[in-house]
Design an enzyme around this catalytic site. Sequence first.
Site, PDB file in Angstrom:
ATOM      1  N   TYR A   1      19.180 -55.769 -30.482  1.00  0.00           N
ATOM      2  CA  TYR A   1      17.949 -55.701 -31.260  1.00  0.00           C
ATOM      3  C   TYR A   1      17.625 -54.247 -31.622  1.00  0.00           C
ATOM      4  O   TYR A   1      17.244 -53.454 -30.760  1.00  0.00           O
ATOM      5  CB  TYR A   1      16.778 -56.313 -30.496  1.00  0.00           C
ATOM      6  CG  TYR A   1      16.989 -57.745 -30.067  1.00  0.00           C
ATOM      7  CD1 TYR A   1      17.768 -58.614 -30.823  1.00  0.00           C
ATOM      8  CD2 TYR A   1      16.409 -58.240 -28.903  1.00  0.00           C
ATOM      9  CE1 TYR A   1      17.962 -59.929 -30.432  1.00  0.00           C
ATOM     10  CE2 TYR A   1      16.593 -59.549 -28.502  1.00  0.00           C
ATOM     11  CZ  TYR A   1      17.372 -60.391 -29.266  1.00  0.00           C
ATOM     12  OH  TYR A   1      17.576 -61.691 -28.866  1.00  0.00           O
TER      13      TYR A   1
ATOM     14  N   HIS B   1      25.404 -62.428 -24.589  1.00  0.00           N
ATOM     15  CA  HIS B   1      24.679 -62.633 -25.836  1.00  0.00           C
ATOM     16  C   HIS B   1      25.576 -63.141 -26.970  1.00  0.00           C
ATOM     17  O   HIS B   1      26.562 -62.502 -27.329  1.00  0.00           O
ATOM     18  CB  HIS B   1      24.051 -61.290 -26.257  1.00  0.00           C
ATOM     19  CG  HIS B   1      23.027 -61.401 -27.325  1.00  0.00           C
ATOM     20  ND1 HIS B   1      22.413 -60.297 -27.880  1.00  0.00           N
ATOM     21  CD2 HIS B   1      22.473 -62.482 -27.952  1.00  0.00           C
ATOM     22  CE1 HIS B   1      21.537 -60.685 -28.793  1.00  0.00           C
ATOM     23  NE2 HIS B   1      21.569 -62.007 -28.866  1.00  0.00           N
TER      24      HIS B   1
END
Length: 311
Positions: A56, A120
């Site tokens: 992110y 992830h």
Amino acid sequence: MELRPLGRTGLNLSRLSFGASSLGQEFRQVDVQEALRSVRTALDLGMNFIDTSPFYGRGMSECLLGVALRDVPRDRYYLGTKLGRYDRAHFDFSARRVVESVDVSLSRLGVDYLDIMLCHDIEFVDMSQVVEETLPALRRIQQQGKVRFVGISGYPMNIFRYVLDRTELDVILSYNHYTLQNTMLAGLVPYLKQKGVGIMNAAPFSARLLTNSPLPPWHKATPEVRAACRKAAEHCSAQGVDIAQLAVQFSLEHPDLTTCIVGSANPENVRKWVAWADLPIDRQLLADVQKILQPIHDWYYIEGRPENNDN
């Protein structure tokens, strides 16, 4: 705020948790001070779990969280981040990178340990590597005390069964799969409960699809899906309700989903979500919206390798 047990971890998470993807400017450019206030607002309103990732903002989210949490007592919150995905097309699930990634995240976040570490978006790689190399490396780090609990996150439903049929996990994080439009995660709940896995649900708005905000340019919704969701949003507005309110309330209702992760770099949004969570859901409006969305119910898109998308 109501707390719910996370599988067999012993953690009790708030039913609403703070997702920090917005701090990485994944949806829009943010005001840094406003972003920092959103984290404090979430904590003050009872959100006790924060979810982030080095992906992110390519590190920006973790760095800003480190600043926001600098003088907050560590026992006031649970903190989770991820590893393996570092850019749009940069993935590294090697054991060596696992060690490096954990240490980098600890440094950015300014903490001595992480409550949850997730692999992830594993659907983008050969998932056998995650089972045979990544997770064993994470378990070794878990034994060192740097990480308390280990799991995976991603979009296709298939990834969870693939991994759990081959090894153990403490937790999983699924996104966009328990919303007004897509409830596929509910079908996986009995299997996950049998395995004793803690279940975290993220993105009740399906990346703004179930809001009145413009979609981010990377959104994969088809014209048909966009039109149906717009029609549902307009119907809610005609009844004096923001569809985002209904979306949050619906995603919170499933008793076996420990927490619903929502995020914003705007503290006013955080306050709204908490207020909405305490309001009774409008059953008639919910029925109306579900009828509007029925033609696209459980629509999903391909993410990662096609062979990892057998839902």
